[in-house]
Scaffold this motif. Sequence first.
Motif: not given
Length: 357
Positions: A171-175
């Motif tokens: 999630d952090a990478h994608r955001e």
Amino acid sequence: MRPFDCPNCGRLNHFEVRVCPACSATLGYDPEADAFRFLADDRTTWRERGGRPADMMVCANNNRFGICNWLTTPGAPNGMCRACRHNRTIPDLADPAVPPLWARVEEAKRRLFHSLIRLGLPLETKAEERPGVQGLAFDFLYRPGSLQGGHKVVTGHDEGLITLDVSEADDAHRERVRQQMGEPYRTLLGHFRHEAGHHYWSRLVAPDPARLEQWRALFGDEREDYGAALAAHYNGGRKAWTEGYVSHYATSHPWEDFAETFAHYLHIVDTLATVRGFGLSLTAFGGVNGDGRVELGFDPYAADAAALAAEMAPVSFAMNAVNRAMGQSDLYPFNLTGAIVGKLAFVQDMARAARGG
């Protein structure tokens, strides 16, 4: 999609369920029946509702990796279910960061396949490929350091092969990437639906001269230099995001316009199927019929694009309001104009023709 009831006790469950929280029955999804089965006390027999035995077996990817909750029939290719048999490459699982990311990738892929199966779209594997019929396969890849912003895998499509960066499941990478790209929406499932759109352009549009000409009239001429078009888009963009495109990325090239439109068709169909599966209605908006009632015979998997858009408008407004109440961004931050609905109608007609009417 609609919620699924446990065939043993009747409790409603999410699509990803493996063990029913109410009765502790082990569950497996049967894509041919679009229903879950439960494992009997002998731990070898899968049973339907009412206890009838079903001639099913666990997908080999569950036996080997514990990664799949689908069932398949005895004699299936490599013992794989209808979704897993399309995998060509899985990521290196030696890195401890990878298995949970791959699990999320597979969950999103199974949601894609549920929609494709329900829509009746063709799903040949690469082993079933033949002249004029492009098979579909997946490479799921991961490069160490990509979660920290290092060199990553490029997600994309090439002649029926979809490559996906497993880091997108973080999630952090994608955001972080979403903000860098200035995108209002970026999800793992969205990637799958977009890249599947590229596959179905090659599978169903390109080989049909009449359909291809109809497609060009709506989306543009795909013979425009693709590399130059993407370079121009990422260097500031040559085209404004107007009401004729469902997203800014759709303006970059006709191929991307179609892939984005195809993805949104699946977004809308699955969202409305979920809403209706829970029996929800929007009486505050007068309902679809304008009189406070939701049309009971409405099937999102078969409905015309105009009907889908008419119902999606109040549904998305309500969902966005709920998200804002929780301090979250809009769930569906897009506007379905008449021009976009016309493109969605092309996708819907294509799907209808593929399933034979």
